[in-house]
Design a protein around this motif. Sequence first.
Motif: not given
Length: 238
Positions: A160, A202, A206-207, A225
């Motif tokens: 993350t 990214v 966001e992970t 993603n």
Amino acid sequence: MDIYSRDFTVTLSDVGENNCITNKGILRIFQEAACIHSSLVGFGLNDAKNTGLFWFLLNWKLQVFNRPIWNSSLKVSTWCTGHTHTCFYRDFKMCDDSGNVVAVASSKWILYDFIKSSIVKIDKGIEAKYYKDIDDHVFDKPMVEKLLEPSDSEFISEYTVCKRDIDSNHHVNNLNYLDFAYDILPNDFDFKNIEIMYKHEVKFGETIDLFYAEKNNTAFVTMKNHLDKTLHCIIKLY
């Protein structure tokens, strides 16, 4: 502009456990040289507030011949080798204080307009600032711009994105993808050749899922993603 050259010093953040410059350290210096070069023609980071324009990196190809140690003096040169209607190609050469070439790289960039949310077309005005038809390429074969994820890639871990990963463009800095990759690589490899393809940015929070594949001493790290499986980056190391 013709070939731009600048002196650098290997800093503490550029070296690894063996006191030698890392691949990330080399690319950091190359990236810095490119940013300074662009600032001299009015497209630098400090100009972005007025122009609304940022350079985005799409591809790297790096080859390392030798690894200077901390506090070594380096001379780095960079120049534009060509362009399409939307992309510029830029080469790099790094030499030690004896004039020996220790690393070379090629790269591909686009100029992005944040105000219009669109890629900028390379017109004659932009071309004149960068491109001088210099017939000097650091690689005999052109850079492979499209990397493919191996069919046998295996999921390794997820990550993350933290605040520390974000750069001035408000997304993960391109150099940090190497950190993500090295976290899942075996410890017994010293990769001197790297190819990187960036596909989608990214952002903070966001992970991403990290996948790994290895064949014939070549490693692939693919980043997607976590939610919609959008491809963010593929890194090839050998």
